[in-house]
Design a protein around this motif. Structure first.
Motif, short mmCIF file in Angstrom:
data_model
loop_
_atom_site.label_atom_id
_atom_site.label_comp_id
_atom_site.label_asym_id
_atom_site.label_seq_id
_atom_site.Cartn_x
_atom_site.Cartn_y
_atom_site.Cartn_z
N GLU A 184 -46.32 19.59 4.75
CA GLU A 184 -47.98 20.01 4.03
C GLU A 184 -48.38 21.25 4.41
N LYS A 190 -47.85 17.09 -0.55
CA LYS A 190 -47.31 15.82 -0.10
C LYS A 190 -46.54 15.24 -1.53
N TYR A 195 -40.67 16.38 -0.72
CA TYR A 195 -41.86 16.31 0.61
C TYR A 195 -40.84 15.29 1.62
N ARG A 196 -40.64 14.24 1.41
CA ARG A 196 -40.35 12.70 2.54
C ARG A 196 -38.86 13.58 2.47
#
Length: 280
Positions: A184, A190, A195-196
């Motif tokens: 972020e 998020k 993101y992951r």
């Protein structure tokens, strides 16, 4: 018995059939022509904590358009994290990219550097400017001769620079590599699907690369066709990139653009970024 004459004759027949086929004659726009599709070579250099993996979507878009794309990972990062050592410095990473250029015999290519990668491509351009068609700084460092990653940008006092260095050293408690920031911080929300993926792949970045001064005896990228792309939605906090955009936008030797996305544009706006690169 199959003789060399038979083999040459067969190869010639196959080549003639391939060259005569409609698929071979299609251009990059899908139109039929008498010439093979003209390729542009792109060499994409990632920033701190990243690896060649971060260009996945941009590289796919460029390749779909028929271009050739190289996305090397700098020593000590990504799939080369096992090579991390205190000796890895800025010149190591410049040499990484120079080796890619040498062993792939790259000529007339477009060189792109993201974030810290701006330091690397500046050093590369200083050595092989005659091979580069266009150089692109993507929300990236733009150093002058003798500057470091922390001193490039707007002028700051010695005390401010010392405080910045102290903060970076705190991120590298063993004095070898700085721990990665969360995605972020790089402008990836998020709830973003990437993101992951980014969080899983980021690795510690060699500290020495940010403290080493760059040597640009030949002027770095000066004199080359140059583009600066500033990612401004949101702007990366406490970075020099907005300042570089302001400076380059006043210089007729530069093309300066903004991209309404976060710092990791290759993740959050890959299609828009690909369109810009293809326009070059």
């Amino acid at each position: 018995m199959i003789t060399r004459r038979h083999m040459i004759s067969a190869a010639a027949s196959i080549s003639a059939a391939v060259l005569a086929s409609p698929a071979w004659a299609k251009s990059a726009t899908g139109e039929t022509s008498g010439k093979a599709m003209r390729k542009t070579r792109f060499l994409l250099v990632h920033g701190a904590w990243h690896g060649g993996w971060c260009w996945r979507d941009v590289a796919a878009g460029l390749r779909e358009a028929g271009h050739e794309v190289f996305t090397p990972t700098l020593t000590g990062l990504g799939e080369r994290a096992h090579l991390l050592s205190p000796e890895i410095g800025l010149q190591t990473h410049v040499d990484d990219i120079l080796a890619v250029i040498r062993f792939n015999e790259l000529e007339d290519f477009i060189l792109v550097g993201h974030s810290y990668g701006g330091m690397v491509i500046s050093g590369v351009a200083d050595k092989v400017r005659d091979k580069i068609r266009h150089i692109v700084y993507l929300d990236a460092a733009l150093p002058r001769d003798g500057e470091t990653m922390i001193s490039q940008g707007a002028p700051r006092s010695a005390d401010m620079l010392a405080a910045t260095e102290q903060q970076l050293r705190a991120l590298a408690p063993e004095g070898i590599a700085m721990q990665a920031f969360p995605p972020e911080f790089l402008g990836i929300p998020k709830n973003h699907p990437g993101y992951r993926w980014v969080a899983r792949h980021m690795t510690p970045h060699p500290l020495k690369t940010w403290l080493d001064p760059i040597a640009l005896p030949n002027g770095g990228s000066a004199g080359l066709p140059r583009t600066y792309i500033h990612c401004n939605a949101p702007v990366l906090p406490n970075s020099s990139f907005g300042w570089h955009y302001d400076q380059t936008s006043k210089d007729i030797e530069w093309t300066s653009l903004t991209l309404a996305t976060g710092h990791d544009a290759m993740v959050t706006a890959p299609h828009a970024l690909t369109r810009i690169l293809r326009s070059l």
